[in-house]
Design a protein around this motif. Structure first.
Motif, PDB file in Angstrom:
ATOM      1  N   TYR A 195      -8.515  -9.962  86.950  1.00  0.00           N
ATOM      2  CA  TYR A 195      -7.542 -10.836  86.290  1.00  0.00           C
ATOM      3  C   TYR A 195      -8.130 -12.222  86.042  1.00  0.00           C
ATOM      4  CZ  TYR A 195      -3.937  -7.384  87.306  1.00  0.00           C
ATOM      5  OH  TYR A 195      -3.193  -6.243  87.347  1.00  0.00           O
ATOM      6  N   ARG A 217      -9.001  -3.819  88.939  1.00  0.00           N
ATOM      7  CA  ARG A 217      -8.450  -4.682  87.894  1.00  0.00           C
ATOM      8  C   ARG A 217      -8.943  -6.096  88.128  1.00  0.00           C
ATOM      9  NH1 ARG A 217      -4.341  -1.593  89.737  1.00  0.00           N
ATOM     10  NH2 ARG A 217      -3.485  -0.078  88.287  1.00  0.00           N
ATOM     11  N   LEU A 260      -4.589  -9.690  82.717  1.00  0.00           N
ATOM     12  CA  LEU A 260      -5.639  -8.691  82.962  1.00  0.00           C
ATOM     13  C   LEU A 260      -6.806  -8.890  81.998  1.00  0.00           C
ATOM     14  CD1 LEU A 260      -6.409  -6.113  84.551  1.00  0.00           C
ATOM     15  CD2 LEU A 260      -5.329  -4.811  82.708  1.00  0.00           C
ATOM     16  N   ARG A 263      -4.046 -16.246  87.265  1.00  0.00           N
ATOM     17  CA  ARG A 263      -3.022 -15.235  87.514  1.00  0.00           C
ATOM     18  C   ARG A 263      -2.375 -15.523  88.868  1.00  0.00           C
ATOM     19  NH1 ARG A 263      -0.771  -9.763  86.761  1.00  0.00           N
ATOM     20  NH2 ARG A 263       0.473  -9.646  88.658  1.00  0.00           N
ATOM     21  N   ASP A 268       3.878  -7.172  87.066  1.00  0.00           N
ATOM     22  CA  ASP A 268       3.351  -6.799  85.754  1.00  0.00           C
ATOM     23  C   ASP A 268       1.836  -6.669  85.850  1.00  0.00           C
ATOM     24  OD1 ASP A 268       2.542  -6.510  83.140  1.00  0.00           O
ATOM     25  OD2 ASP A 268       3.565  -8.309  82.395  1.00  0.00           O
ATOM     26  N   LEU A 269       1.338  -5.423  85.835  1.00  0.00           N
ATOM     27  CA  LEU A 269      -0.098  -5.178  85.985  1.00  0.00           C
ATOM     28  C   LEU A 269      -0.911  -5.705  84.808  1.00  0.00           C
ATOM     29  CD1 LEU A 269      -0.174  -1.541  87.421  1.00  0.00           C
ATOM     30  CD2 LEU A 269      -0.377  -3.701  88.658  1.00  0.00           C
ATOM     31  N   GLY A 270      -0.284  -5.902  83.648  1.00  0.00           N
ATOM     32  CA  GLY A 270      -1.000  -6.349  82.463  1.00  0.00           C
ATOM     33  C   GLY A 270      -1.102  -7.854  82.323  1.00  0.00           C
TER      34      GLY A 270
END
Length: 114
Positions: free
Chosen positions: A13, A11, A28, A17, A23-25
């Motif tokens: 980011y 992932r 992203l 970030r 919150d992985l989103g």
């Protein structure tokens, strides 16, 4: 083209970030899914010393295709450092993003070790 030769999704980011969020989103930019075969270093066992310590030679590539124009590979840092003198097509995750428990969940950039 960038291919992910690690065993897990990468992932990527935004630079701003913050760590500590689950919150992985959030922030992203992209996800690079892994290829079927991760790149790993092969080992050659050289024997056991009298004190029981194993002698092992590292640094031989495994499951990494030959360099191709326009193709770069995301690999683990240990693979990249072992092969960097001979390969300019290897990338590693850089500036890790961590969740609330400190586990790495992604990175802010990809870097080329030199």
């Amino acid at each position: 083209m960038i291919l992910n030769r690690t065993p897990h999704p990468i992932r990527v980011y935004e630079w701003d970030r913050q760590d500590g969020n689950d919150d992985l989103g959030l922030g992203l930019k992209s996800v690079i899914d892994p290829e079927p075969e991760p790149a790993r270093l092969a080992t050659i066992e050289l024997g056991t010393q009298a004190d029981g310590i194993e002698l092992v030679e590292f640094g031989h590539r495994v499951d990494l295709p030959r360099p191709q124009d326009g193709v770069r590979h995301v690999v683990s840092l240990v693979v990249a450092l072992a092969l960097a003198p001979r390969r300019s097509d290897l990338l590693v995750p850089y500036s890790e993003v961590r969740n609330s428990t400190g586990t790495v969940i992604g990175c802010r950039a990809l870097a080329q070790p030199v």
